[in-house]
Design a protein around this motif. Structure first.
Motif, short mmCIF file in Angstrom:
data_model
loop_
_atom_site.label_atom_id
_atom_site.label_comp_id
_atom_site.label_asym_id
_atom_site.label_seq_id
_atom_site.Cartn_x
_atom_site.Cartn_y
_atom_site.Cartn_z
N ILE A 1 0.78 -0.87 -0.31
CA ILE A 1 0.26 -0.01 0.24
C ILE A 1 0.70 1.46 -0.08
O ILE A 1 1.56 1.46 0.55
CB ILE A 1 -0.87 -0.21 1.31
CG1 ILE A 1 -2.02 -1.81 1.32
CG2 ILE A 1 -1.98 1.18 1.51
CD1 ILE A 1 -2.98 -1.52 0.33
N GLY A 2 0.55 1.99 -0.82
CA GLY A 2 1.77 3.69 -1.23
C GLY A 2 0.77 4.21 -0.10
O GLY A 2 0.16 4.31 0.17
N PRO A 3 1.53 5.67 -0.07
CA PRO A 3 1.31 6.62 0.42
C PRO A 3 -0.10 7.04 0.04
O PRO A 3 -0.70 7.62 -0.40
CB PRO A 3 2.28 7.88 0.59
CG PRO A 3 3.28 7.75 -0.10
CD PRO A 3 2.91 5.92 -0.76
N ARG A 4 -0.98 7.66 1.41
CA ARG A 4 -3.09 7.98 0.84
C ARG A 4 -2.45 9.90 0.78
O ARG A 4 -1.86 9.92 1.79
CB ARG A 4 -3.06 7.33 1.52
CG ARG A 4 -4.85 7.39 1.24
CD ARG A 4 -5.64 6.58 2.21
NE ARG A 4 -5.14 6.73 3.51
CZ ARG A 4 -4.57 5.79 3.69
NH1 ARG A 4 -5.03 4.65 3.78
NH2 ARG A 4 -4.11 5.12 5.69
N THR A 5 -2.36 10.29 -0.04
CA THR A 5 -2.51 11.67 -0.09
C THR A 5 -3.29 12.43 0.53
O THR A 5 -4.09 13.64 0.89
CB THR A 5 -2.63 12.36 -1.50
OG1 THR A 5 -2.51 11.95 -2.46
CG2 THR A 5 -0.67 11.40 -1.65
N LYS A 6 -5.01 11.71 -0.06
CA LYS A 6 -6.46 12.57 1.18
C LYS A 6 -7.34 11.61 1.34
O LYS A 6 -7.23 10.24 1.34
CB LYS A 6 -6.98 12.53 -0.57
CG LYS A 6 -6.83 13.99 -0.87
CD LYS A 6 -7.54 14.72 -2.51
CE LYS A 6 -7.10 16.18 -3.18
NZ LYS A 6 -7.93 16.43 -3.98
N ALA A 7 -7.86 12.14 2.73
CA ALA A 7 -8.68 11.16 3.27
C ALA A 7 -10.06 10.43 2.26
O ALA A 7 -10.06 10.85 0.71
CB ALA A 7 -10.07 11.58 4.59
N SER A 8 -10.11 8.93 2.64
CA SER A 8 -11.20 8.23 1.43
C SER A 8 -12.52 7.22 2.69
O SER A 8 -11.97 7.36 3.36
CB SER A 8 -10.73 7.55 0.90
OG SER A 8 -9.52 6.53 1.54
N TYR A 9 -13.83 7.56 1.63
CA TYR A 9 -14.43 6.39 3.27
C TYR A 9 -15.15 5.63 2.31
O TYR A 9 -15.52 5.84 0.86
CB TYR A 9 -15.52 7.73 3.77
CG TYR A 9 -14.79 9.49 4.12
CD1 TYR A 9 -14.71 9.07 5.05
CD2 TYR A 9 -14.45 10.53 3.61
CE1 TYR A 9 -13.82 10.50 5.84
CE2 TYR A 9 -13.83 11.34 3.43
CZ TYR A 9 -13.66 11.56 5.03
OH TYR A 9 -12.59 12.43 5.08
N TYR A 10 -14.52 4.74 2.64
CA TYR A 10 -15.99 3.11 2.26
C TYR A 10 -16.39 2.15 2.60
O TYR A 10 -16.37 2.24 4.66
CB TYR A 10 -14.67 2.40 2.02
CG TYR A 10 -13.60 2.82 0.75
CD1 TYR A 10 -14.06 3.29 -0.27
CD2 TYR A 10 -12.39 3.70 0.97
CE1 TYR A 10 -13.56 4.02 -1.91
CE2 TYR A 10 -11.65 4.40 -0.11
CZ TYR A 10 -12.68 4.43 -0.81
OH TYR A 10 -11.37 5.11 -2.29
N GLU A 11 -16.98 1.61 3.08
CA GLU A 11 -18.27 1.00 3.67
C GLU A 11 -16.92 -0.33 4.15
O GLU A 11 -16.50 -0.71 2.98
CB GLU A 11 -19.50 0.25 2.24
CG GLU A 11 -20.27 1.25 2.14
CD GLU A 11 -21.35 0.13 1.39
OE1 GLU A 11 -20.89 -0.39 0.47
OE2 GLU A 11 -22.11 1.55 0.50
N GLU A 12 -17.03 -0.31 5.23
CA GLU A 12 -16.23 -1.74 5.86
C GLU A 12 -16.39 -3.26 5.21
O GLU A 12 -18.22 -4.18 5.24
CB GLU A 12 -16.62 -1.61 7.42
CG GLU A 12 -15.74 -2.88 8.50
CD GLU A 12 -16.35 -2.66 9.39
OE1 GLU A 12 -15.52 -3.64 10.12
OE2 GLU A 12 -17.23 -2.01 9.63
N LYS A 13 -15.84 -3.92 4.95
CA LYS A 13 -15.64 -5.21 4.56
C LYS A 13 -15.00 -5.80 5.34
O LYS A 13 -13.54 -5.49 5.57
CB LYS A 13 -14.91 -5.20 2.86
CG LYS A 13 -15.34 -6.17 1.88
CD LYS A 13 -14.46 -6.84 1.19
CE LYS A 13 -14.01 -7.69 0.37
NZ LYS A 13 -13.74 -7.75 -0.90
N ARG A 14 -15.78 -6.99 6.16
CA ARG A 14 -14.47 -7.55 7.30
C ARG A 14 -14.14 -8.84 6.72
O ARG A 14 -14.62 -9.22 5.21
CB ARG A 14 -15.62 -8.12 8.20
CG ARG A 14 -16.63 -6.28 8.43
CD ARG A 14 -17.08 -7.20 9.99
NE ARG A 14 -17.19 -6.38 10.53
CZ ARG A 14 -18.19 -6.23 12.29
NH1 ARG A 14 -18.70 -7.64 12.56
NH2 ARG A 14 -18.39 -5.78 12.06
#
Length: 313
Positions: free
Chosen positions: A101-114
């Motif tokens: 996983i590379g650096p993340r430049t902005k926030a992101s919002y996702y449905e949880e996947k267990r």
């Protein structure tokens, strides 16, 4: 360029199964005990042998949870993060995979996947490039199978973890990583050791921390480290994935989150001053640019609408 999914495009997040549940990230509390924490537990220190390369481990171990795969799964907030990570996952069908996983430049919002189990290892600055065999700038905002990257050390690690079979115990995974990582990541010559030292010193100089002076400019840091600005930017791009200025921007906004998470009613003006912004409006504008909402909204859970995780995430 690498082939693969872009984490910040709709439907293709760098989802790993970890969840912030809209809470501010914690500043590292690293107890000596390194066995994996519980579901959505506090990050812990890695085993001693991994500490030259891994700064912390976060995990989900929900295979015995009575609500696994049932009911409302909530939401996941991925906050901006300049770190590169390695994620080992046990998938719902019992198979496993290893993802860079590379650096993340902005926030992101996702449905949880267990997921039944997920270990997320956070690399110290400069440690990912030798393992992955590619400039970290090519991984920004991306999630890539480790075995697809060119680094032989990384492919050897992916093969070694795959050989553990279905649903291995988290401590077994860490033990296997401890066997395979050191030889692949140790700087082998003087130039590589000098580069490694430069990356660490630059990150330290550009980081925001309570009680410290505001970080210097790129020009000041380059002069302090006796390198050119061009050299500093090139090394940062290859080993961190971001420009020095962008790294400092993300590090500072994460300090805002850390400060906001220490009390129920953050004093935003004081927090802006403590983290080196010109004033509260400057902090709010920077926060909104990286999170999509102002800090007051984020702290109270008023977030952008979530998106579903894409296939394979």
């Amino acid at each position: 360029m690498l082939r693969g999914r872009t984490a910040e495009e709709p439907g293709t997040p760098d989802h790993t199964g970890t969840s912030a549940h809209h809470s501010a990230p914690r500043r590292h509390s690293t107890p000596e005990r390194h066995s994996t924490p519980g579901r959505y537990g506090t990050p812990v220190a890695p085993p001693e042998v991994l500490r030259p390369w891994i700064t912390e481990i976060d995990s989900i171990d929900s295979v015995d949870s009575p609500d696994f795969g049932q009911g409302d799964t909530g939401a996941i907030t991925h906050v901006p993060d300049a770190a590169t990570r390695l994620v080992f996952r046990v998938l719902p069908d019992g198979g496993t995979d290893v993802v860079a996983i590379g650096p993340r430049t902005k926030a992101s919002y996702y449905e949880e996947k267990r997921l039944p189990m997920c270990l997320q290892l956070r690399f110290r600055p400069g440690a990912a490039r030798p393992l992955f065999g590619v400039s970290v700038r090519e991984l920004v905002g991306r999630a890539e199978p480790l075995e697809s990257l060119p680094g032989e050390a990384g492919r050897r690690l992916a093969r070694g973890l795959a050989a553990l079979g279905p649903a291995p115990d988290p401590d077994v995974v860490l033990a296997r990583m401890a066997e395979l990582l050191p030889d692949g990541l140790t700087p082998r010559d003087r130039d590589e050791r000098a580069r490694d030292g430069l990356v660490r010193a630059a990150v330290e100089a550009l980081s925001t921390a309570p009680g410290r002076d505001r970080p210097g400019t790129v020009t000041q840091v380059a002069r302090q480290l006796a390198v050119s600005e061009r050299q500093l930017r090139n090394v940062f791009a290859d080993d961190i994935g971001l420009s020095p200025k962008h790294f400092a921007r993300i590090d500072r906004v994460r300090q805002v989150l850390a400060g906001a998470g220490t009390g129920g009613n953050p004093r935003w003006a004081g927090l802006a001053q403590a983290t080196g912004y010109y004033d509260q409006s400057h902090m709010t504008a920077e926060f909104r640019a990286l999170f999509g909402v102002p800090p007051t909204a984020f702290a109270s859970g008023r977030l952008p609408a979530t998106r579903p995780c894409g296939p394979g995430h």
